[in-house]
Design a protein around this motif. Sequence first.
Motif, PDB file in Angstrom:
ATOM      1  N   GLY A  72      -0.698  -4.457 -31.931  1.00 21.21           N
ATOM      2  CA  GLY A  72       0.668  -3.946 -32.010  1.00 21.21           C
ATOM      3  C   GLY A  72       0.818  -2.782 -32.956  1.00 21.21           C
ATOM      4  O   GLY A  72       1.894  -2.190 -33.051  1.00 21.21           O
ATOM      5  N   GLY A  73      -0.256  -2.426 -33.662  1.00 21.48           N
ATOM      6  CA  GLY A  73      -0.266  -1.211 -34.456  1.00 21.48           C
ATOM      7  C   GLY A  73       0.247  -1.363 -35.866  1.00 21.48           C
ATOM      8  O   GLY A  73       0.556  -2.457 -36.348  1.00 21.48           O
TER       9      GLY A  73
ATOM     10  N   LEU B 262      -8.183 -10.189 -32.718  1.00 28.09           N
ATOM     11  CA  LEU B 262      -8.742  -8.846 -32.580  1.00 28.09           C
ATOM     12  C   LEU B 262      -7.740  -7.813 -33.078  1.00 28.09           C
ATOM     13  O   LEU B 262      -6.528  -8.003 -32.977  1.00 28.09           O
ATOM     14  N   ARG B 263      -8.254  -6.707 -33.606  1.00 27.34           N
ATOM     15  CA  ARG B 263      -7.390  -5.666 -34.163  1.00 27.34           C
ATOM     16  C   ARG B 263      -7.085  -4.590 -33.128  1.00 27.34           C
ATOM     17  O   ARG B 263      -5.944  -4.356 -32.777  1.00 27.34           O
ATOM     18  N   ASN B 264      -8.121  -3.924 -32.649  1.00 31.20           N
ATOM     19  CA  ASN B 264      -7.944  -2.932 -31.587  1.00 31.20           C
ATOM     20  C   ASN B 264      -9.225  -2.861 -30.761  1.00 31.20           C
ATOM     21  O   ASN B 264     -10.037  -1.947 -30.926  1.00 31.20           O
TER      22      ASN B 264
ATOM     23  N   ASN C 129       0.039   3.005 -31.849  1.00 34.82           N
ATOM     24  CA  ASN C 129      -1.410   2.804 -31.910  1.00 34.82           C
ATOM     25  C   ASN C 129      -1.764   1.346 -31.638  1.00 34.82           C
ATOM     26  O   ASN C 129      -0.894   0.487 -31.491  1.00 34.82           O
ATOM     27  N   HIS C 130      -3.055   1.083 -31.557  1.00 33.52           N
ATOM     28  CA  HIS C 130      -3.596  -0.264 -31.332  1.00 33.52           C
ATOM     29  C   HIS C 130      -3.081  -0.860 -30.024  1.00 33.52           C
ATOM     30  O   HIS C 130      -2.475  -1.929 -29.994  1.00 33.52           O
ATOM     31  N   ASN C 131      -3.373  -0.158 -28.945  1.00 31.76           N
ATOM     32  CA  ASN C 131      -2.989  -0.653 -27.624  1.00 31.76           C
ATOM     33  C   ASN C 131      -4.092  -1.462 -26.954  1.00 31.76           C
ATOM     34  O   ASN C 131      -3.852  -2.138 -25.965  1.00 31.76           O
ATOM     35  N   GLY C 132      -5.333  -1.393 -27.491  1.00 27.28           N
ATOM     36  CA  GLY C 132      -6.462  -1.915 -26.725  1.00 27.28           C
ATOM     37  C   GLY C 132      -6.747  -0.934 -25.604  1.00 27.28           C
ATOM     38  O   GLY C 132      -6.726   0.280 -25.809  1.00 27.28           O
ATOM     39  N   GLY C 133      -7.009  -1.444 -24.398  1.00 24.80           N
ATOM     40  CA  GLY C 133      -7.100  -0.499 -23.293  1.00 24.80           C
ATOM     41  C   GLY C 133      -8.162  -0.729 -22.247  1.00 24.80           C
ATOM     42  O   GLY C 133      -8.243   0.030 -21.287  1.00 24.80           O
TER      43      GLY C 133
END
Length: 529
Positions: free
Chosen positions: A216-217, A256-258, A195-199
């Motif tokens: 990085g999740g 930033l988190r995600n 999880n938490h890849n951005g995108g």
Amino acid sequence: METISGSRSGPGRGRCCRPGAGFGGASWSNGRPHYRRTRQASRAVSYLEDVLRVLWKLVAGAILSLTITVGSAQALTTQRVGNFQQPIYVTSAPANPDRLFVVEREGTIVVVENGEVRPFADIRSAVSCCTSERGLQSIALAPDFATSGRLFLFYTGEKEPGEIHVAEMVTSGATAPTGSLRDVIAPIPHSENANHNGGQLQFGPDGALYASTGDGGGGNDELHNSQDPTSQLGKILRIVPSPTGLTDAAVWSLGLRNPFRFSFDRQTGDLWIGDVGQDKREEVDLAAAPGIGQNANFGWNCFEGSLPGPATDSECASPPASGYVLPVFEYDNPADGCAAIIGGYVARDAGLGDTYGRYLYGDNCVGDVRSFSPAAPFATDRYEGIHVNGLDSFGEDSCGRLYAVSATGPLYRLLGPGTTTCSGEAEKTVTLAPSHVGVRAATRKVKRNRRALISAWVSPCNGRRGGQVTLWRGRRNLGTRRIDQVCSARFRPRIGRRSSFRVTVKADQTFAGAISRRLTIRPVRHHRR
């Protein structure tokens, strides 16, 4: 009105224990009526009736005004564009807003044009999908796509599962062959968590390519990436793609988190980020042009929204000198539910009525499409009358029309009470009148650590009064002032060293934005006597 009238006449007489104790009757003295007091009481009654009548009109007017304000927002509607396989993003050709590119999470891209849907690209063999949040996340077509055929992709890779790729493809005819896929930057390791890849990929107002990456999740930024300036995770990255070979991805913003979705306001160039929260706050961050977030630290994990965060990253012990950039808007993450903000766009489709100029956003768990005015986010936040199950993204075509993507399959265009006419590049934005902002100083030499007097003025003047101008020292925002009756504003910055200033005025529905020339002010030493 009946309630107010009753409350006025009832309690005074109903609770008294002798005749005339209320305002309307005679008072009694030694068993005899005192009529002089009665006439005074009558005048008092008349006066109070007048006061209450005025108060009632004011209250009724306020209620009516509130009703009109709430009701003036004309609910948006949707038009289904089509149904797709796990769609996750949509954009259009820069020179042809009617040619839509729909991104499907497993690794395919399809084109929608004139009601026809056809395959465009297939990189499923290269994409790691669909564990947790992995997959093909978004694309960005080069501004010169019509001639170069270049497009850029953000996806999690298959060879090293989870690693983040920002890659390029080049069209051949009506499609982009898989053989043209190549990395633009070195892959970013992201194997520990899915999880938490951005995108998000977007071209900025400066022509560079911007990408968002998650931390990085896991939880609490357990890998300590967001505040680490040497890590490319938990960041906004700025990329200037090379036609051949790899190029560096510079860390543009951190903390930033995600940041799954971000966008640039097509008129002002402002950067808007929807950063998914952990268990306290979902947030919207703003990085205004011309700086658009360079070196900005949005606080995670020292903060979650405007609240203290886990603060387990070692860098939290020494905050940045300029401070953290806190969100311009946020909402609670329910303790017993789910929340995941989906960042959207500032609406620049004139057909959307009074939604024009407002920032649209949603939530993956809730599905409601909402908006607020950038000038007063909390006070103006409202529901736009649209619900999208599995809301995964918003999209914007090159005409400024907005779309909502459902992970369950449908793609919708957002419609308002007006109509929008687009005919390619010539009408991809609303035509705005040119404007100018000037700047001058009372003197360009100021005693060290004293304040300078800087004046700014905006033209044309009519229609600009009450607007805002912003003073910048380099990339630092020094503050905003209202434009006065003669379309000017004044600033008093302290001068400790040689400094260059510029003034900006944002675009509105009539006038284009503008930036002033550079003004340099030098400090001079105090002369001792």
